[in-house]
Write a protein that holds these residues in place. Structure first.
Motif, PDB file in Angstrom:
ATOM      1  N   ALA A 207       4.051   5.953  -6.031  1.00  0.00           N
ATOM      2  CA  ALA A 207       4.060   6.115  -7.486  1.00  0.00           C
ATOM      3  C   ALA A 207       3.461   7.435  -7.937  1.00  0.00           C
ATOM      4  N   ASP A 208       2.567   8.020  -7.140  1.00  0.00           N
ATOM      5  CA  ASP A 208       1.860   9.230  -7.556  1.00  0.00           C
ATOM      6  C   ASP A 208       2.278  10.476  -6.780  1.00  0.00           C
TER       7      ASP A 208
ATOM      8  N   GLN B 296      13.481  13.225 -18.707  1.00  0.00           N
ATOM      9  CA  GLN B 296      13.032  13.272 -17.322  1.00  0.00           C
ATOM     10  C   GLN B 296      11.618  12.708 -17.190  1.00  0.00           C
ATOM     11  N   ALA B 297      10.751  13.064 -18.134  1.00  0.00           N
ATOM     12  CA  ALA B 297       9.370  12.557 -18.095  1.00  0.00           C
ATOM     13  C   ALA B 297       9.348  11.038 -18.237  1.00  0.00           C
ATOM     14  N   ALA B 298      10.181  10.512 -19.132  1.00  0.00           N
ATOM     15  CA  ALA B 298      10.229   9.057 -19.319  1.00  0.00           C
ATOM     16  C   ALA B 298      10.748   8.368 -18.062  1.00  0.00           C
ATOM     17  N   GLN B 299      11.756   8.952 -17.423  1.00  0.00           N
ATOM     18  CA  GLN B 299      12.287   8.373 -16.193  1.00  0.00           C
ATOM     19  C   GLN B 299      11.242   8.394 -15.080  1.00  0.00           C
ATOM     20  N   ASP B 300      10.502   9.498 -14.969  1.00  0.00           N
ATOM     21  CA  ASP B 300       9.476   9.596 -13.933  1.00  0.00           C
ATOM     22  C   ASP B 300       8.378   8.558 -14.147  1.00  0.00           C
TER      23      ASP B 300
ATOM     24  N   ASP C 153       5.982   3.206 -12.696  1.00  0.00           N
ATOM     25  CA  ASP C 153       5.686   1.820 -13.055  1.00  0.00           C
ATOM     26  C   ASP C 153       6.409   0.847 -12.130  1.00  0.00           C
ATOM     27  N   ALA C 154       7.658   1.170 -11.800  1.00  0.00           N
ATOM     28  CA  ALA C 154       8.432   0.301 -10.916  1.00  0.00           C
ATOM     29  C   ALA C 154       7.789   0.221  -9.532  1.00  0.00           C
ATOM     30  N   PHE C 155       7.301   1.356  -9.016  1.00  0.00           N
ATOM     31  CA  PHE C 155       6.633   1.349  -7.722  1.00  0.00           C
ATOM     32  C   PHE C 155       5.351   0.516  -7.774  1.00  0.00           C
ATOM     33  N   ARG C 156       4.586   0.687  -8.841  1.00  0.00           N
ATOM     34  CA  ARG C 156       3.326  -0.062  -8.943  1.00  0.00           C
ATOM     35  C   ARG C 156       3.592  -1.564  -9.061  1.00  0.00           C
TER      36      ARG C 156
ATOM     37  N   ALA D 259       0.832  -1.208   0.000  1.00  0.00           N
ATOM     38  CA  ALA D 259       0.000   0.000   0.000  1.00  0.00           C
ATOM     39  C   ALA D 259       0.868   1.259   0.000  1.00  0.00           C
ATOM     40  N   LEU D 260       1.919   1.272   0.807  1.00  0.00           N
ATOM     41  CA  LEU D 260       2.795   2.442   0.871  1.00  0.00           C
ATOM     42  C   LEU D 260       3.496   2.684  -0.459  1.00  0.00           C
ATOM     43  N   VAL D 261       3.993   1.624  -1.082  1.00  0.00           N
ATOM     44  CA  VAL D 261       4.707   1.767  -2.361  1.00  0.00           C
ATOM     45  C   VAL D 261       3.760   2.215  -3.465  1.00  0.00           C
ATOM     46  N   TRP D 262       2.532   1.748  -3.418  1.00  0.00           N
ATOM     47  CA  TRP D 262       1.560   2.166  -4.442  1.00  0.00           C
ATOM     48  C   TRP D 262       1.338   3.678  -4.393  1.00  0.00           C
TER      49      TRP D 262
END
Length: 234
Positions: free
Chosen positions: A55-56, A133-137, A142-145, A49-52
């Motif tokens: 992501a935002d 930068q946008a692609a990295q973000d 995605d990695a967090f999700r 839950a915390l990692v999800w």
């Protein structure tokens, strides 16, 4: 640049705080009041839950707070997975290595898979700094999700593990007992050896991505290999 460096230091300190505080919490709760497999399940589900939410988040302080909380929740699982294995493996000296090696294999495969996902879906179409930068973000989100989804899977899986009841120790406080035990040899020697190695280990993981990025920029491009390495360490 200095502000970014300070923020990186604070994030590292927060993660270290979680790694220090978390095991004491696990020792007091899991070893005294909570079955190990249930504690693992709750830890992974809370961590998911915390990692999800991470992501935002685009503000530093909420990101720092959630990172510290995640460190506190996640750190105990590292030791508890070993303890539950030791509890149920018939021949620990002979068979634990065969079990533990699959954790390393899974870590490698997850890193490679995530790198390929970022390469296929979050590779910038241009060389502008904003596009990169946008692609990295987007890739980090995605990695967090993905981490959150895997956390839910692991949490549910932990509920299927063999029941490992808490050890009803006569000691009322596991933290105090751990501090007392740490004064003894060879634990003190292990501590003195482990801390410097952990410091080097942390710098390696944190700064490898930046180092490779500078190397690839100096070379005028980014290879597939460097992208995969950057996704794993960054």
């Amino acid at each position: 640049f200095r502000r970014q460096t300070r923020q990186q230091v604070m994030l590292l300190a927060g993660g270290a705080a979680g790694a220090i505080v978390g095991p004491f919490i696990a020792g007091q709760i899991a070893d005294r009041f909570f079955a190990t497999e249930k504690f693992l399940a709750v830890s992974h589900l809370l961590g998911a839950a915390l990692v999800w939410f991470l992501a935002d988040i685009d503000a530093f302080m909420p990101f720092l707070v959630l990172s510290v909380l995640y460190g506190i929740v996640y750190a105990p699982t590292l030791a508890l997975t070993n303890s539950i294995s030791f509890h149920h493996i018939p021949d620990r000296d002979k068979d634990f290595g065969k079990v533990r090696v699959w954790g390393t294999v899974g870590w490698i495969l997850a890193g490679i898979a995530m790198g390929q996902w970022l390469l296929a879906n979050h590779t910038p179409t241009g060389v502008e700094a904003e596009a990169m930068q946008a692609a990295q973000d987007e890739g980090r989100a995605d990695a967090f999700r993905l981490s959150a989804i895997l956390g839910v899977i692991m949490g549910l899986y932990c509920l299927t593990l063999p029941h490992t009841p808490p050890a009803r120790s006569k000691e009322s406080n596991a933290t105090i007992k751990a501090i007392i035990e740490a004064k003894r040899q060879p634990l003190l020697t292990l501590f003195l050896l482990a801390v410097p190695i952990s410091i080097i280990h942390q710098f390696y993981f944190v700064h490898t991505a930046g180092f490779l990025t500078e190397v690839q920029n100096a070379a005028g491009g980014e290879s597939t290999l460097s992208k995969n390495i950057n996704s794993v360490f960054g």
